[in-house]
Scaffold this active site. Structure first.
Site, mmCIF file in Angstrom:
data_model
loop_
_atom_site.group_PDB
_atom_site.id
_atom_site.type_symbol
_atom_site.label_atom_id
_atom_site.label_comp_id
_atom_site.label_asym_id
_atom_site.label_seq_id
_atom_site.Cartn_x
_atom_site.Cartn_y
_atom_site.Cartn_z
ATOM 1 C CB SER A 127 -5.562 0.342 -1.822
ATOM 2 O OG SER A 127 -4.577 -0.649 -1.881
ATOM 3 C CE LYS A 130 -11.073 -8.731 6.931
ATOM 4 N NZ LYS A 130 -10.215 -8.299 5.828
ATOM 5 C CB CYS A 186 -10.742 -4.888 13.236
ATOM 6 S SG CYS A 186 -10.617 -4.735 11.472
ATOM 7 C CB CYS A 235 -7.656 -3.884 4.972
ATOM 8 S SG CYS A 235 -7.240 -2.263 5.533
ATOM 9 C CD GLU A 260 -3.364 0.373 1.782
ATOM 10 O OE1 GLU A 260 -3.710 -0.827 1.694
ATOM 11 O OE2 GLU A 260 -3.965 1.188 2.486
ATOM 12 C CD GLU A 310 -13.908 -10.059 -6.951
ATOM 13 O OE1 GLU A 310 -14.436 -10.938 -6.232
ATOM 14 O OE2 GLU A 310 -14.501 -9.040 -7.323
ATOM 15 C CD GLU A 361 -11.494 -9.579 2.372
ATOM 16 O OE1 GLU A 361 -11.091 -8.487 1.956
ATOM 17 O OE2 GLU A 361 -11.145 -10.041 3.475
ATOM 18 C CD GLU A 397 -2.594 0.756 -4.535
ATOM 19 O OE1 GLU A 397 -2.643 0.295 -3.370
ATOM 20 O OE2 GLU A 397 -3.502 0.587 -5.364
HETATM 21 FE FE1 HC0 Z 1 -9.130 -6.400 10.688
HETATM 22 FE FE2 HC0 Z 1 -7.368 -6.575 8.943
HETATM 23 S S1 HC0 Z 1 -7.224 -5.191 10.725
HETATM 24 S S2 HC0 Z 1 -9.465 -5.853 8.519
HETATM 25 O O1 HC0 Z 1 -9.980 -4.971 11.243
HETATM 26 O O2 HC0 Z 1 -6.376 -4.527 7.250
HETATM 27 O O3 HC0 Z 1 -11.351 -8.271 10.368
HETATM 28 O O4 HC0 Z 1 -8.329 -7.391 13.340
HETATM 29 O O5 HC0 Z 1 -7.702 -8.952 10.199
HETATM 30 O O6 HC0 Z 1 -7.540 -8.450 6.663
HETATM 31 O O7 HC0 Z 1 -4.633 -7.368 9.555
HETATM 32 C C1 HC0 Z 1 -10.542 -7.543 10.596
HETATM 33 C C2 HC0 Z 1 -8.735 -7.022 12.403
HETATM 34 C C3 HC0 Z 1 -7.978 -7.859 10.055
HETATM 35 C C4 HC0 Z 1 -7.402 -7.743 7.510
HETATM 36 C C5 HC0 Z 1 -5.631 -7.128 9.271
HETATM 37 C C6 HC0 Z 1 -6.728 -5.342 7.851
#
Ligand code: HC0
Ligand code: SF4
Length: 558
Positions: free
Chosen positions: A317, A352, A497, A297, A277, A360, A355, A280
């Site tokens: 990103s 997640k 998070c 993220c 990142e 993808e 995701e 980028e």
């Molecule tokens: Fe998160 Fe992550 S910080 S999104 O909040 O960037 O879920 O804890 O794992 O992928 O590292 C969530 C937390 C993660 C990712 C990381 C990011």
């Protein structure tokens, strides 16, 4: 000083917006279903009624405290009234408590017990709508809805999504999607915040524990686990440990006992994200194109952009999230393994799950991440396995990916991604500089933070937002030309998070402790910057050679 007399005791008014806060300050737990300090006051559940000196009743959540008020919180009339509300709610509620996901955590169950409801005199004549389990993130069961509207206000006011709303009137009133379409077909972004505020089992996180148990118990399968930054500070309160403490070592030990073959830290993946990142960002600063750079993220944020602001996709990103970067590295590493490799990610997040299931993030139809478990699911598995968590000896993360930097660890709290990227960009690598970055406005749980950093000749403007409504407001201000940024970090869950909907539910204080826990964990890391992580260096020199784009980036614009 101005006072309100609460049950014959004077309680000072100290800026409380409503009687409810004042009464709670006085040490009385008034029951409520529909009150949340971060949401607007709805005043629908009527559980927080109090009696005034004339015998009239008022809802404490929507009555501002006034000097000289005399109120009672526990009179025979109020007790009768509350019992009647509970009995009516229970009368058309599915009462399969023992098998309900929310058993032991349900507000209706708790209040029915507290007010001694032993019998419900009314029959449940309501229709029995089917479960909506179309989403990979949440499951909706309208039979358990008590129409408090917490989810509706969360989805609208805090997340600006509006996927769910009240439908119909009177006895037919429900909370549903527009035209009752499955939630997966709505504009829901999977953030799970509706489930986090739902007092009953009407919206819960979708579980994948059975699939993970099956993989753990299958000798022919190698189970590789990665644990997100926020998880380590999220489960303490539920497993007999101090809330907010870093319990990574114990989590590793528990997973090993449950049969995991290898356990890693998603913070290592976050270090890769910082490298990519930052590169980028520098490229975009040089070309002047597609600025600001939005972080990528948070998968609920990605869905929000796709559904509400597709025009901003070029600004997002191209970096995969740390979970996905690490997932593709782990699958690549095990490509020639004799056993089938299953990668499990333990995350504080419901989105997640979505995701991990995206096209993808599959190679030949096989996902890089096979299952995502939330912190709540991990807690359930630890309980199910009978492990005395408090007595576990901590264990270390496995080789060959045992190193992580503090920069990767703080990803789990709002502002952490930005701080990690600034650490990478800063030319001055001294500890004084590290401290000055930390006190530059990037830390704290506020929904919007702004900072500037010097990069060569340029002063870069940075914004950090959490909560999608805050992101929307920022987008609108940018579009109107009122403000300009070079870099914007977005996390869908207010606070980042650590406050993800997959974490055990906690209050504002508990959330703060989790954030503080991650900063404390960063302090304990000998490696502070992602570029100093030897794992990152060796990955670039070996496994990632010629595959950086394939394994670490994504194009969401298909
Ligand atoms: Fe998160 Fe992550 S910080 S999104 O909040 O960037 O879920 O804890 O794992 O992928 O590292 C969530 C937390 C993660 C990712 C990381 C990011
Ligand atoms: Fe709304 Fe998030 Fe719930 Fe979806 S998961 S309905 S976006 S609050």
């Amino acid at each position: 000083r101005d006072f309100v007399m609460v049950d014959n005791i004077p309680v000072a008014i100290e800026g409380e917006k409503n009687l409810l806060s004042l009464i709670r300050k006085a040490g009385i737990e008034l029951p409520t279903f529909c009150y949340h300090s971060e949401l607007s006051v709805y005043g629908a559940c009527r559980m927080c009624m109090v009696e005034n000196k004339w015998g009239g009743m008022e809802a404490a959540c929507s009555t501002p405290p006034k000097a000289g008020m005399v109120i009672y919180t526990n009179t025979p009339k109020l007790r009768r009234y509350r019992k009647m509300i509970l009995e009516l709610l229970l009368s058309n509620h599915c009462r399969d408590c023992t098998t309900c996901e929310k058993n032991g955590e349900c507000k209706l169950q708790e209040l029915a017990e507290r007010f001694g409801i032993k019998r419900v005199r009314f029959q449940n004549t309501a229709d029995q709508p089917k479960l909506d389990d179309s989403s990979p993130c949440i499951v909706r069961d309208t039979n358990k809805c008590i129409l408090c509207g917490d989810c509706v206000r969360m989805c609208n006011e805090v997340q600006n999504v509006g996927a769910i709303d009240f439908m119909s009137r009177g006895a037919k009133m429900t909370v549903s999607t527009a035209f009752h379409i499955p939630i997966a077909e709505s504009n829901c972004v999977g953030c799970g915040q509706c489930a986090a505020v739902c007092p009953t089992g009407a919206i819960v996180v979708k579980k994948e524990t059975d699939q993970v148990w099956a993989a753990l118990n299958d000798k022919k399968t190698k189970v590789v686990v990665q644990i997100a930054p926020a998880v380590r500070v999220g489960l303490g309160g539920k497993l007999g440990q101090k809330a907010g403490d870093d319990l990574m070592g114990k989590i590793v030990a528990a997973l090993k006992r449950m049969g995991a073959d290898e356990v890693y830290d998603t913070a290592t993946g976050a270090d890769l994200t910082v490298m990519e990142e930052a590169n980028e960002f520098i490229e975009r600063l040089e070309s002047g194109e597609n600025l600001p750079l939005f972080t990528s993220c948070c998968p609920a944020w990605i869905q929000y952009v796709e559904k509400k602001h597709p025009e901003l996709l070029p600004n997002v990103s191209t970096c995969r999230s740390p979970m996905e970067m690490f997932g593709s590295v782990l699958k690549e590493e095990n490509k020639h393994s004799r056993r089938k490799t299953v990668v499990v990610a333990i995350m504080p997040c419901t989105a997640k799950k979505f995701e991990a299931a995206r096209e993808e993030f599959k190679e030949n139809g096989v996902p890089y991440i096979d299952y995502v478990l939330t912190t709540q699911e991990l807690i359930q598995m630890i309980k199910e396995s009978g492990i005395y968590f408090s007595e576990l000896e901590s264990e270390a993360i496995d080789m060959p990916f045992s190193d992580k930097s503090g920069a990767g660890v703080i990803f789990g709290v709002t502002g952490g991604v930005t701080e990690a990227v600034i650490r990478r960009l800063a030319e001055d690598k001294s500890s004084a500089e590290l401290r000055s970055i930390a006190f530059n406005g990037v830390r704290g749980m506020q929904g919007l933070k702004e900072t500037t950093v010097q990069y060569g000749e340029r002063e870069l403007k940075i914004a950090i937002v959490s909560g999608l409504k805050n992101a929307e407001d920022l987008i609108q201000r940018m579009k109107s030309g009122e403000t300009h940024y070079d870099f914007v970090e977005v996390m869908a869950c207010p606070g980042g998070c650590v406050c993800g909907a997959g974490q055990p539910i906690t209050d504002a204080e508990g959330k703060k402790k989790r954030g503080a826990g991650l900063y404390a964990a960063d302090k304990m890391c000998s490696i502070k910057r992602s570029e100093e992580n030897p794992v990152v260096m060796s990955l670039y020199g070996d496994l990632l050679k010629g595959k950086v784009h394939k394994l670490l980036h994504v194009d969401y614009q298909k």
